[in-house]
Design an enzyme around this catalytic site. Structure first.
Site, short mmCIF file in Angstrom:
data_model
loop_
_atom_site.label_atom_id
_atom_site.label_comp_id
_atom_site.label_asym_id
_atom_site.label_seq_id
_atom_site.Cartn_x
_atom_site.Cartn_y
_atom_site.Cartn_z
CE LYS A 173 -3.55 -0.39 -0.13
NZ LYS A 173 -4.02 -1.94 -1.59
CG HIS A 185 4.38 -6.11 -1.14
ND1 HIS A 185 4.93 -5.98 -1.42
CD2 HIS A 185 3.02 -7.13 -0.97
CE1 HIS A 185 4.14 -4.70 -2.09
NE2 HIS A 185 2.79 -5.22 -2.17
CB SER A 202 -4.00 2.27 1.75
OG SER A 202 -3.93 1.71 0.77
P1 A3P Z 1 -5.25 4.22 -1.67
O1 A3P Z 1 -6.05 3.21 -0.98
O2 A3P Z 1 -4.50 5.21 -0.63
O3 A3P Z 1 -6.20 4.91 -2.22
P2 A3P Z 1 -0.05 -0.61 -3.57
O4 A3P Z 1 0.13 -0.55 -5.19
O5 A3P Z 1 1.10 -0.27 -3.33
O6 A3P Z 1 -0.92 -1.79 -3.16
O7 A3P Z 1 -1.10 1.03 -3.16
C1 A3P Z 1 -1.83 1.11 -3.58
C2 A3P Z 1 -2.55 2.76 -3.23
O8 A3P Z 1 -1.46 3.70 -3.94
C3 A3P Z 1 -3.72 2.73 -3.40
O9 A3P Z 1 -3.76 4.07 -1.86
C4 A3P Z 1 -4.11 3.30 -4.27
O10 A3P Z 1 -5.20 4.23 -5.11
C5 A3P Z 1 -2.28 4.19 -4.50
N1 A3P Z 1 -2.42 4.69 -5.86
C6 A3P Z 1 -2.19 3.82 -6.97
N2 A3P Z 1 -1.57 4.29 -8.59
C7 A3P Z 1 -2.21 5.74 -8.06
C8 A3P Z 1 -2.00 7.04 -8.69
N3 A3P Z 1 -1.59 6.57 -9.96
N4 A3P Z 1 -2.32 7.61 -8.20
C9 A3P Z 1 -2.43 7.87 -6.88
N5 A3P Z 1 -2.20 6.69 -5.83
C10 A3P Z 1 -2.38 5.41 -6.63
#
Ligand code: A3P
Length: 292
Positions: free
Chosen positions: A45, A100, A130
């Site tokens: 996240k 991870h 998140s």
């Molecule tokens: P949120 O749940 O706060 O919206 P990961 O890929 O490490 O699992 O992280 C997921 C988080 O990154 C989510 O956060 C997702 O919405 C955010 N995310 C992914 N792509 C994004 C982008 N282009 N701009 C902003 N946030 C992004």
């Protein structure tokens, strides 16, 4: 492979058995990195998928075709996931790999390797919020319970994937020691996407011209990624990720924690953060003035 209720534990860290097996975790520890590999390391996240998208687009000079036709897990597989072994040798160099795992688990495999590692971190209050929402959708993760329960487990470091504090300290403590390690934060990607893109593309020795930068920025935007099936997890069946309980591309904001943490929870978080990050000089960005 389903194994939704299975939990694999390695070195005291729990991993969802749906994606990890004892064997796949062991294979990751002795992964044979190639000098041309690009490794994206993150705590969940923290912007993993966003960085996968950025690296894919840098490697294609902004051409979105690959990012729109190949799922992120297939073009940048997690090296500890069970499908990685079968997939990794089909990737042509430079291979993009994701992990991870904490640094200590990969230290031996990375030793002496020239693989370039991009570590992405995010402020931990936005990470816990998140992660909590993701637990509610993901049937391969334990029931999160109340936010208070989840927050306690996160601060104790006993959630799946282990302690956020140890993960961030472990990887960032290598910044002086590993010359091929770049640290990028979710917040800088959010507040200065083009600056981060230039930083990552220079690190990968893949400079971009203005038109390519613009195309990368367009296809890395929250809206574009939210609508891209290769990234937004909508291809994952309902029994694994319950799409009625939330979306993977949820908010994408810096400072969303303010909508979730009470004043008391926030004060407790700050105390634990000071205690657990003692000796670590990292600073955190808690909000984006432009998003206020
Ligand atoms: P949120 O749940 O706060 O919206 P990961 O890929 O490490 O699992 O992280 C997921 C988080 O990154 C989510 O956060 C997702 O919405 C955010 N995310 C992914 N792509 C994004 C982008 N282009 N701009 C902003 N946030 C992004």
């Amino acid at each position: 492979m389903s194994r939704l209720d299975v939990c694999e534990t390695l070195d005291g860290i729990k991993f969802p058995g749906h994606l990890h097996t004892r064997e796949s975790l062991q294979l990751a520890l002795k992964f044979a990195f190639q000098d041309t590999d690009i490794v994206i390391a993150t705590y969940p996240k923290s912007g993993t998928t966003w960085m996968q998208q950025m690296v894919t687009l840098i490697s294609t000079k902004g051409d979105p075709h690959m990012s729109q036709t190949v799922p992120n897990w297939a073009r940048a597989p997690w090296l500890e996931h069970h499908y990685c072994a079968a997939l990794v040798n089909t990737l042509s160099p430079p291979r993009v790999l994701t992990t991870h795992l904490p640094h200590r688990m990969l230290a031996r495999a990375l030793q002496g390797s020239k693989a370039r590692v991009i570590y992405v971190s995010r402020n931990p209050k936005d990470v816990v919020v998140s992660f909590y929402h993701f637990h509610k959708m993901a049937n391969f993760l334990p029931d999160a319970g109340s936010f208070q329960d989840f927050l306690n487990t996160f601060l104790e470091g006993t959630v799946h994937f282990g302690s956020w504090f140890d993960h961030v300290k472990g990887w960032t403590s290598q910044l002086g020691a590993m010359t091929n390690l770049l640290h990028v934060t979710y917040e800088e990607m959010s507040m200065d996407f083009e600056g981060s893109l230039v930083k990552v593309s220079s690190f990968l020795q893949c400079p971009l011209v203005d038109e390519e930068v613009n195309s990368c920025a367009r296809h890395c935007s929250f809206g574009s990624m939210r609508d891209n099936k290769m990234i937004n997890c909508s291809l994952i069946p309902h029994e694994i990720l319950d799409h009625s309980k939330g979306s993977f591309m949820r908010r994408g904001k810096v400072g969303d924690w303010r909508n979730m943490l009470t004043e008391e929870q926030n004060e407790h978080f700050d105390r634990v953060l000071v205690e657990k990050m003692r000796g670590c000089s990292l600073g955190f960005v808690w909000e984006d003035p432009a998003q206020r």
